[in-house]
Structures are given as structure tokens and as C-alpha cells.
Design a protein around this motif. Structure first.
Motif, short mmCIF file in Angstrom:
data_model
loop_
_atom_site.label_atom_id
_atom_site.label_comp_id
_atom_site.label_asym_id
_atom_site.label_seq_id
_atom_site.Cartn_x
_atom_site.Cartn_y
_atom_site.Cartn_z
N ILE A 140 -2.06 -21.65 -5.06
CA ILE A 140 -1.00 -21.90 -6.06
C ILE A 140 -0.12 -23.05 -5.57
O ILE A 140 0.46 -22.98 -4.47
CB ILE A 140 -0.19 -20.62 -6.31
N MET A 141 -0.04 -24.11 -6.37
CA MET A 141 0.75 -25.30 -5.98
C MET A 141 1.96 -25.41 -6.91
O MET A 141 1.82 -25.34 -8.13
CB MET A 141 -0.11 -26.56 -6.10
N GLN A 170 1.27 -17.54 -12.44
CA GLN A 170 0.43 -16.35 -12.15
C GLN A 170 0.58 -15.82 -10.73
O GLN A 170 -0.15 -14.94 -10.30
CB GLN A 170 -1.05 -16.68 -12.41
N LEU A 171 1.58 -16.39 -10.01
CA LEU A 171 1.74 -16.00 -8.61
C LEU A 171 1.98 -14.49 -8.47
O LEU A 171 1.30 -13.80 -7.70
CB LEU A 171 2.88 -16.79 -7.96
N GLU A 198 0.15 -20.23 -0.96
CA GLU A 198 1.19 -20.85 -1.80
C GLU A 198 1.61 -22.18 -1.17
O GLU A 198 1.99 -22.23 0.01
CB GLU A 198 2.39 -19.91 -1.92
N VAL A 199 1.49 -23.25 -1.98
CA VAL A 199 1.87 -24.58 -1.47
C VAL A 199 3.27 -24.91 -2.00
O VAL A 199 3.46 -25.05 -3.22
CB VAL A 199 0.87 -25.66 -1.97
N ALA A 259 -6.67 -40.89 1.45
CA ALA A 259 -7.79 -40.17 2.07
C ALA A 259 -7.33 -38.90 2.79
O ALA A 259 -8.14 -38.08 3.20
CB ALA A 259 -8.51 -41.08 3.04
N LEU A 260 -6.03 -38.79 2.98
CA LEU A 260 -5.54 -37.65 3.77
C LEU A 260 -4.66 -36.69 2.95
O LEU A 260 -3.79 -36.05 3.49
CB LEU A 260 -4.74 -38.16 4.97
N LEU A 261 -4.94 -36.62 1.68
CA LEU A 261 -4.17 -35.67 0.86
C LEU A 261 -4.51 -34.26 1.33
O LEU A 261 -5.67 -33.80 1.21
CB LEU A 261 -4.51 -35.85 -0.62
N PRO A 262 -3.54 -33.54 1.93
CA PRO A 262 -3.88 -32.29 2.64
C PRO A 262 -4.49 -31.20 1.74
O PRO A 262 -5.45 -30.53 2.14
CB PRO A 262 -2.54 -31.83 3.22
N ILE A 263 -3.91 -31.01 0.54
CA ILE A 263 -4.42 -29.92 -0.30
C ILE A 263 -5.82 -30.27 -0.84
O ILE A 263 -6.69 -29.39 -0.96
CB ILE A 263 -3.43 -29.62 -1.44
#
Lengths: 310, 424
Positions: free
Chosen positions: B58-59, B123-124, B138-139, B93-97
């Protein structure tokens, strides 16, 4: 040849056999007669060295069997009351197995198996599994196993229990033949009076762990020789007739069952004419009168007050 | 000797003609080897994990928005345009999610264990209450932008990912926790390395690092499911031979056949020995048939046949020892309850302890120790060692256990067997 002296067996509180004496002479057939639970099987288990007596001894040709059981066992064949065979082996395989453990030589075994199968009338059934045998065939094979090593003495514990009359006759004839042709000494246990009467030279009658009578057939029947049994068949049961008979002091025993009346009187008393008079007076219609000589059944009844097969 | 052979032949014929016994002694183990081999093969062979679960992601802000925030911050910096372009390219190139979703949870091996599903923030709460998910990641807001800033611009505090674990799915939840923790640690490391001037190239970035070769701790050859269950079932079902033979001896006694044996002057020792050797031979045949069947149908082969034979003979001896003991106990007690207890309780328990159903290596130490002292456990361990390349010399410990048990069982049986045995 084989004797049991003061043989006693107690199982905890139960006195199965109480000091019996018994002997077998070479070549004779001896009957051990008694109702179920009389102690016959326990007695023969002790005689054949399978269980130790609480007291007493067993001697075979003067050898103490309790100390040297192997001496008797080598000369003894036992036919247990149960079918002591392997159901999943054929008749031949059963005989071969028991023959081998009895240490019959390999060279002789095949011949002995064939001979025994002939003796018991199963020559053409040798390759059949025992579980597919009829009750009578199993009984015959049960006897056959005990004959393999040609024993001197054969002990048979109720060998005809639960089989058809034809197989029973075959077994009785076989036993008789073994005695006559091979001079085999046989101890035959049964609660069938007629079998013992047919086969045996001497008889022991057991009841409740005791031998209550012994001797030849005639000797035993002579126990009742002082009396005659009159069997009267009426057209219908008549209580007045029975009541009148009860008043007769000469009658030692009187039984009335449906339209039958059994009267036991001393042998020297002529009672038939008196009986007819009583019947006429009490309006009882007599269909038949039979004067019986005593049977072993009568002897047993006389001695114990009970019928053998009760 | 002739008497002994007669007993063996008789016993052999009786077992051979009893279809029900044959079904239990031969068909059952082969069927179980087949079922367990196929059903648990993938698990035991390490191809499929028995643990599976679903995780939710969930972001609070989409990664695209976060990247734009970072880019705005980057463009406000007084840096040469060329450097900005370089950072932009690396940051993309390094987008963590994205990495977490595609590289880590997208890895085929991890995917076979955990499936990651993205859910909207709304919906969490619902997801937390549902039993469906093993864990929820959860981000928080500004996670990606701050992570990128920390990696490329300056040291800054990065908000942590929050993992909600479902305690009812402890194992799969634990995997998610470990993966996320490892992921965060690696990113922190890269942040430090990046600030110290180490260049991170595209494609050298993170992976879940869940792939690799299968290597056992003992450095032995891994055992396949069919091999394992051929051994497991065989060492269990061979014990039933003892029950079969002792039952047969009890029937002998009950039907007064034993009286005939006594009347034939068969010595007590000969009878006891005959029961021992009959069982031994029948057990040997049973194992030979099972191993041949397993070799033909499932390709279970033995690298060292001498070692196989030694263990098999030792195992058959123990089984024969059990048969003699049960026979003696039945004879003394006048009932076959000892055999019934052996079949219904003793064999299942020692089969479990010995590892016939499932490997006990991961269980507590005392279970492992007891298991190795059971006849089937000792034999199973020895057979497994041979399957893994060991020879006779390396399985002497297990062979000793089997031989000591044989001697002990025979001695107790001989002492238990009544001196004046007779039928009931």
C-alpha cells in the motif's frame, strides 16, 4: 504299558482332575467317557506329557514320563480335539511338515505320507488346501498327522466332534482297523456312548474330575444288572396311571415324560401283569411295553443322576 | 537343520498364501512410496516450497509523484545540467518501490512463495483485518523522494517501510519481514556508498538474492523423495513381518499345533530359532522386493551394494528378534495382545521417531537421539548415509545399534519363553 497313578491337576481353585488311576495294556482300546467338563482333556494332556500334574505320576514301560517325556513322545500319537493343522497348507504339506519335525527320514517320508493319506481316505485330496476341506476331512487329516510316525499308542480326544455321520463312521472304522491290523494301543476319549461301546474293550467313566467307574463293558453294565428298565408307551399321558405307579413299593425309579413312562424294577420281580392291571384301573391305553437291558448311558445316569450329553 | 528348514518353508508358505498379509507387507509400502514420492517429491527435492503466502503493498503516494518531487528538488539545485541528467538517469533506475515490486518480489523463486498485490490506501484497514494476507507493506509519504535524495543529494532521514505481519501466518509473514528488512539495509548501504562517491550502475542493483544453488550443510548428496520414502516405508513395513510371524505362532498355540510340535520332541531352542530365521528370511525377501520395485519404477539405486546388504541383514535380524520376543510374550501371557500392541502402537510411534513419515532432523535433539536408537531409525540413517555415498565403515555406529538390539531381543525372548510351554 502306560499308567497314570493318582493323577491330579488343580488350576488355582478349580480341581480339574482329582487323583485318577488309569492304565493301558498293549493292543487294547480303552475308552475315557464323560460329559463335557468332566476333566477328560486335562487328564489326557497330563498322560501325554503336555502339562505337568499337580500330583501323581505317569509311567510308560516303568519310565517316569514327567522326568523323561521324550521317551513316551517318540512312541505316542495324539489327536487333539481341535483341528491342529495349518489351513493354508495342503494336506500333503501338512503331513510333510509334521513328518519332518518328527524326524522321519527323507527317504521314508514320501511313502509314509502316501500311506497315511490312504489310511484316512484322502489319497486324492493331498494337494488341496486344508481350508477348503469339509469338517470330516479335516478330522481325518487331524488323525493322519498323529499316525505319521507309526506310534505304539494313540490318544484321541473327541475325534468325531461336529462331523457328519458318514465321516464319523469312517473314523470309527479307521480306529478299529488300526487296532486290529497294527495292534495299536488306543485311548479314546468321547462323550458319545455308542462310539465307546462300539470301539472299546475297557472303559473309564469320568465325572467332575473323578473316575466314577471302570472296567470292561460288561463289568460296567453289571453295575445295573440287578435291575430292569420297563419302557411303557401310552396313547396319551395319564396322571392317574403315574400316581398309581408311584404307590408301588417295588419300583426303584419312575420317570414320566409326555406319553412315555420309564420304570426301573429289581430284575427278579415280575411286574408286567401288575402293570397291565394298573393301566386298566386308571383307564390308561398302553401302546407298547419294552423291557430294556442297561446301556452305558443308563449306567452313567445311575451313577451321576445326569445324562451324558447335558 | 532339516527341522529348521521345515519351519522356515512352512512359515514362508503361510505368508505367501495369505493375500491380506501380502497386501500389507508388499502392496501397501509400494503404494505409499508412490503417493508420498509424488506428493512430497517437490518439497523434499527443494523444487517447491511448502510455505506460500500473499502480501499486500500500500503506497500513500505513487512512485511517479514521488519521483517528480525529487526531480523538482534536483532542478532547484545549482548543479551542472550534465550532472543533473546523470542523476536523473540513475534515479530512474533506482526507484525503490519499483525495484521492490519488480526485482525482488518479481523474482520467480520468491514469487513461488509470496505473491505481492498492490492495494489502494483506502483498503489498508480492510486488508489488516482480512486473514488473506501474510503481511502488508505500507509505504509512507515521501519515502521514494527522501530515499532518492539520500542516495544522490544529501544525507537525510529516510522514512521506514512499515510491515504488518499476520501472526497466524508466521512463516510466510517472516519471509516478507526478512525480505523488506534486507531491502532497506541494502538501500541504506547504497546511500552511504553513493555519498562516498561509488558509482552505482544500472543493472547491478538489488535483487532478492533468493536464487542460488542448493547446497546441504553436510556437503552430502541430497536425497530425493522416492529414495527417502523407499527407505522410510521399507524400514517401517519390515517391522510388520515380526507381527505376522508372531501372530502365526499364536494361532499355532491356540489351535494346539504347538502341542504337536512339543510332542515331536522339538527342543525349545530349535523352535525359538526357527521363528527367528523364518522371520529373518521373510523380511529379507520383503526388503528385496521393495528395493527392486523402487529401482524399477522410481530409479532408486544404491551406490554401494555391500553396504546395502550389510544394513539389510542387520535390520532383518532386529525384526526377527522382535518376532521371537512377541512370540515368547504371547506364549507366556496366553494372548496375542503383545502382537496387537506392537502393530497398533509401537510400530507407528517408532516409525515416527525413526523418521519414516518425515525427516526428524529438524525436530528437537532428543527426538533425533531417540530416533537413531530405534531399529528403523538406525537402519534409515544407515541407508540414507549409503544413498549419500557412505560405505560400510561409515555406518558401523548404526549397524552396532541394530546388532545390539538383535542380541538383546533374542536373549529376553529366550528367557521369557516358558520352559514348559504348552497350548492354551
Amino acid at each position: 504299558m502306560l499308567e497314570a497313578v493318582a493323577l491330579t491337576k488343580h488350576f488355582k481353585q478349580h480341581k480339574a482332575v482329582q487323583g485318577i488311576n488309569l492304565h493301558l495294556e498293549r493292543g487294547e482300546i480303552v475308552g475315557l467317557l464323560g460329559p463335557n467338563g468332566a476333566g477328560k482333556s486335562t487328564a489326557i494332556a497330563m498322560i501325554s506329557s503336555l502339562i505337568s500334574p499337580t500330583q501323581g505320576e505317569v509311567r510308560y514301560n516303568q519310565v517316569d514320563v514327567l522326568k523323561k517325556p521324550h521317551v513316551l513322545r517318540a512312541k505316542l500319537g495324539v489327536v487333539p480335539q481341535e483341528i491342529a493343522l495349518y489351513d493354508d497348507l495342503t494336506a500333503k504339506e501338512n503331513l510333510e511338515f509334521f513328518g519332518r519335525i518328527q524326524k522321519i527320514k527323507s527317504s521314508e517320508l514320501k511313502g509314509r505320507v502316501k500311506e497315511v493319506l490312504e489310511q484316512i481316505g484322502l489319497s486324492d485330496q493331498g494337494k488341496k488346501l486344508v481350508k477348503h476341506f469339509s469338517g470330516g476331512m479335516k478330522r481325518r487329516l487331524n488323525i493322519g498327522v498323529a499316525l505319521l510316525h507309526e506310534p505304539e499308542i494313540l490318544i484321541m480326544d473327541e475325534p468325531t466332534v461336529g462331523i457328519d455321520p458318514q465321516s464319523r463312521n469312517y473314523i470309527l472304522e479307521t480306529v478299529k482297523r488300526l487296532n486290529q491290523e497294527k495292534q495299536m494301543t488306543i485311548l479314546y476319549t468321547s462323550h458319545y456312548m455308542e462310539e465307546v461301546e462300539f470301539l472299546c474293550d475297557r472303559i473309564y467313566i469320568m465325572d467332575r474330575g473323578n473316575v466314577i467307574a471302570s472296567g470292561t463293558k460288561d463289568e460296567i453294565k453289571n453295575i445295573l444288572s440287578a435291575e430292569n428298565t420297563i419302557l411303557v408307551k401310552l396313547q396319551r399321558r395319564n396322571e392317574v396311571f403315574l400316581h398309581a405307579l408311584k404307590k408301588e413299593a417295588v419300583i426303584s425309579r419312575l420317570d414320566g415324560h409326555e406319553n412315555w413312562v420309564t420304570i426301573v424294577i429289581p430284575k427278579d420281580v415280575q411286574f408286567v401283569s401288575e402293570l397291565l392291571k394298573i393301566a386298566e384301573a386308571s383307564e390308561a391305553v398302553i401302546q407298547s411295553i419294552e423291557i430294556q437291558t442297561p446301556s452305558l448311558e443308563d449306567v452313567f445316569l445311575h451313577l451321576t443322576g445326569r445324562a451324558l450329553r447335558n | 537343520m532339516r527341522v529348521l528348514l521345515s519351519f522356515i518353508k512352512k512359515e514362508f508358505l503361510l505368508v505367501l498364501r495369505n493375500r491380506q498379509e501380502l497386501l500389507v507387507l508388499l502392496a501397501m509400502p509400494l503404494i505409499l512410496i508412490t503417493i508420498l514420492g509424488f506428493a512430497l517429491g517437490a518439497v523434499l527435492d527443494g523444487e517447491v516450497s511448502p510455505i506460500t503466502g500473499e502480501a499486500a503493498l500500500i503506497m500513500h503516494t505513487s512512485e511517479e509523484e514521488e519521483f517528480n518531487i525529487f526531480m523538482n528538488e534536483l532542478s532547484s539545485l545549482k548543479l551542472p545540467e550534465e550532472a543533473k541528467l546523470q542523476i536523473e538517469k540513475q534515479a530512474e533506475a533506482l526507484l525503490p518501490i519499483t525495484i521492490l515490486q519488480s526485482e525482488i518480489f518479481g523474482d520467480s523463486q520468491l514469487q513461488s512463495v509470496i505473491t505481492l498485490t498492490e492495494l489502494p490506501v483506502s483498503q489498508l484497514q480492510e486488508a489488516k483485518e482480512a486473514e488473506q494476507y501474510s503481511a502488508i507493506i505500507e509505504v509512507p509519504e515521501q519515502f521514494t523522494s527522501k530515499m532518492l535524495k539520500s542516495l544522490f543529494i544529501e544525507e537525510t532521514e529516510v522514512p521506514a517501510l512499515t510491515v504488518y505481519s499476520n501472526e497466524r501466518k508466521e512463516l510466510s509473514a517472516g519471509i516478507v519481514e526478512d525480505v523488506v528488512k534486507s531491502f532497506q539495509e541494502q538501500f541504506s548501504l547504497y546511500a552511504v556508498l553513493g555519498r562516498e562517491g561509488f558509482q552505482m550502475e544500472e543493472g547491478t542493483m538489488l535483487s532478492a538474492n533468493v536464487s542460488g544453488t542448493v547446497e546441504t550443510l553436510t556437503k552430502k548428496e541430497p536425497i530425493g523423495a522416492f529414495s527417502y520414502y523407499t527407505i522410510g516405508m521399507s524400514v517401517m513395513f519390515v517391522l510388520f513381518i515380526a507381527a505376522t510371524v508372531s501372530s502365526q505362532t499364536f494361532i499355532e498355540k491356540k489351535r494346539h499345533v504347538f502341542d504337536r510340535i512339543l510332542l515331536a520332541n522339538v527342543p525349545r531352542l530349535t523352535y525359538v530359532t526357527s521363528v527367528f530365521f523364518s522371520t529373518f528370511i521373510i523380511a529379507l525377501f520383503q526388503l528385496a522386493i521393495l528395493y527392486t520395485g523402487a529401482a524399477v519404477f522410481y530409479g532408486v539405486y544404491w551406490p554401494d551394494l555391500v553396504a546395502l546388504l550389510c544394513i539389510t541383514l542387520a535390520l532383518c535380524s532386529v525384526v526377527a528378534g522382535f518376532a521371537v520376543l512377541l512370540m515368547a510374550m504371547n506364549n507366556r501371557l496366553g494372548t496375542d495382545s503383545s502382537t496387537k500392541l506392537f502393530m497398533s502402537a509401537f510400530v507407528p510411534v517408532i516409525a515416527f521417531l525413526g523418521g519414516s513419515y518425515t525427516p526428524v532432523g529438524s525436530m528437537s535433539d532428543w527426538i533425533v537421539k531417540i530416533g537413531e536408537l530405534t531399529p528403523n531409525g538406525a537402519a534409515l540413517s544407515a541407508f540414507m548415509d549409503v544413498q549419500q555415498g557412505a560405505g560400510v565403515a561409515e555406518v558401523t555406529d548404526h549397524l552396532s545399534v541394530l546388532l545390539i538390539l538383535t542380541v538383546a531381543l533374542f536373549a529376553v525372548a529366550y528367557l521369557t519363553f516358558p520352559r514348559k510351554a504348552r497350548a492354551i
